[in-house]
Enzyme design. Sequence first.
Site, PDB file in Angstrom:
ATOM      1  N   SER A 118       7.236  35.281 -83.960  1.00  0.00           N
ATOM      2  CA  SER A 118       6.887  36.519 -84.661  1.00  0.00           C
ATOM      3  C   SER A 118       6.248  36.330 -86.027  1.00  0.00           C
ATOM      4  O   SER A 118       5.794  37.305 -86.619  1.00  0.00           O
ATOM      5  CB  SER A 118       8.122  37.410 -84.810  1.00  0.00           C
ATOM      6  OG  SER A 118       8.321  38.186 -83.652  1.00  0.00           O
ATOM      7  N   LYS A 121       2.850  37.829 -86.785  1.00  0.00           N
ATOM      8  CA  LYS A 121       2.620  39.169 -87.331  1.00  0.00           C
ATOM      9  C   LYS A 121       2.033  39.132 -88.743  1.00  0.00           C
ATOM     10  O   LYS A 121       1.383  40.089 -89.180  1.00  0.00           O
ATOM     11  CB  LYS A 121       3.909  39.985 -87.308  1.00  0.00           C
ATOM     12  CG  LYS A 121       4.418  40.312 -85.908  1.00  0.00           C
ATOM     13  CD  LYS A 121       5.682  41.166 -85.967  1.00  0.00           C
ATOM     14  CE  LYS A 121       6.165  41.578 -84.580  1.00  0.00           C
ATOM     15  NZ  LYS A 121       6.752  40.463 -83.820  1.00  0.00           N
ATOM     16  N   SER A 295      10.020  43.629 -87.536  1.00  0.00           N
ATOM     17  CA  SER A 295       9.414  42.792 -86.498  1.00  0.00           C
ATOM     18  C   SER A 295       9.036  43.652 -85.302  1.00  0.00           C
ATOM     19  O   SER A 295       9.412  43.380 -84.150  1.00  0.00           O
ATOM     20  CB  SER A 295      10.357  41.657 -86.064  1.00  0.00           C
ATOM     21  OG  SER A 295       9.635  40.649 -85.390  1.00  0.00           O
TER      22      SER A 295
END
Length: 453
Positions: A118, A121, A295
Amino acid sequence: MVTAAGPWDSTGQRTAERDRVVAREHTGGADHGRGSGAAGSPRPAPSAGAVLAALGGTTAPGGGTKAAPADGTAVADVLDPLLEDPALGTHRAASVVDLTTGKRLYGLGGDVPLTPASTTKIATAVAALTALGPDHRLTTRAALEADTGELVLVGGGDPTLTAREDARGLASLRTLAEETAAALEKRDVRKVTLSYDTTLYAGAEMHPIGVNENLAPVTALMADEARTDDSTSGPAPREGDPADAAARAFAGFLKQHGITASAPGPSKATDRSDTLATVSSPPLSALVERMLTNSDNDLAEALARHTAAASGRPADFDGASAAVGETLKRLGLPVGGARFHDGSGLDRADLVTADLLTALLAEAADPARPQLRPVLTGLPVAGFTGTLAGRYTDGAAGLVRAKTGTLTGVNTLAGTATTPDGHVLAFAFLANETTDPWTAQYTLDKAATSLTS
């Protein structure tokens, strides 16, 4: 700098930052974060080391000029033993950069591409803000086809569009229905054929991971991220056809205002249609913060597709991935070896280097790029907000802000840490082929904490 970053976030995240700056000489403050995610009762906000302390890097909290932080040798003495922990698997990389001076303080395989999970991102956020600007909003509209009388709900790629009674500052499907009904009544229309338009996006809706509670099918029309429960973040069961579900909810709201609609089906609004009503998301700056703090995979995929559309590419997985990489390359960032296959980092084929992650954070801290500041203000605050709400409770709470990344065999962490002398350091730690995720996470947290002491 905080003022330049834009409006206060409705969750109170920026309010917490503001209060910490104002109360710098107090002994503590209220917890304005998502305290319910942490174990035990909320802890007071720390009075030392404001979370956003001097990103420009010229003035110490007490006035005067900051002393230089520890040199690279000192940082290596602290990090080397931690990053040698077997819990971090067979492939690991790290990078630490002083955002005040731009000096690289530490590197371990910083140019080696690894699966970022993640932390991808962060790249998505920088690309979206660069391509679209922080004030851009995602608009959902209702359009009437003059020649056929068909009412088309046109998706604007806003996964935060909400059907809930309390919109909490988000675009409201209920408001859109109310305003649409009022416009129809002015035309003496009480019955419509309803359809929905998702053609803003192209290609497959299903992420390569398949059906998964971490992400809804990627479509330009959905309400509440297609969640079938009352959650607002994290994993949740999802609608199989988010666009159809949103259109059916819209029909129900129209009925409450005296408009009868047919069962909806897919269509496409023509250039001849007349827009009856629109609702728009919060600005992109707020969406980026929400994406990073929680997230949020649905927002990440949406913002990647909007980046593709703004770049003249198809708004599908391939177009979005290419657009993110191209945008970062135009910024002069070290994208060598990087591979993007989605916007969220759920795809294990994504590859990013530690050097790229710290370069992205440094770009967001550059005084010449204030439009990128939400990348920093959106990072979860250790011990207080988002995915770090329950971490660092016995260490660097409030002094570390970081994006987490976790897949099976992958643990990553990238963000900022405030040193005792007020410097802000950007760091990125990536570990692949880990066998004990909890120990790996703990070790990365210790590494970040070490930068604050």
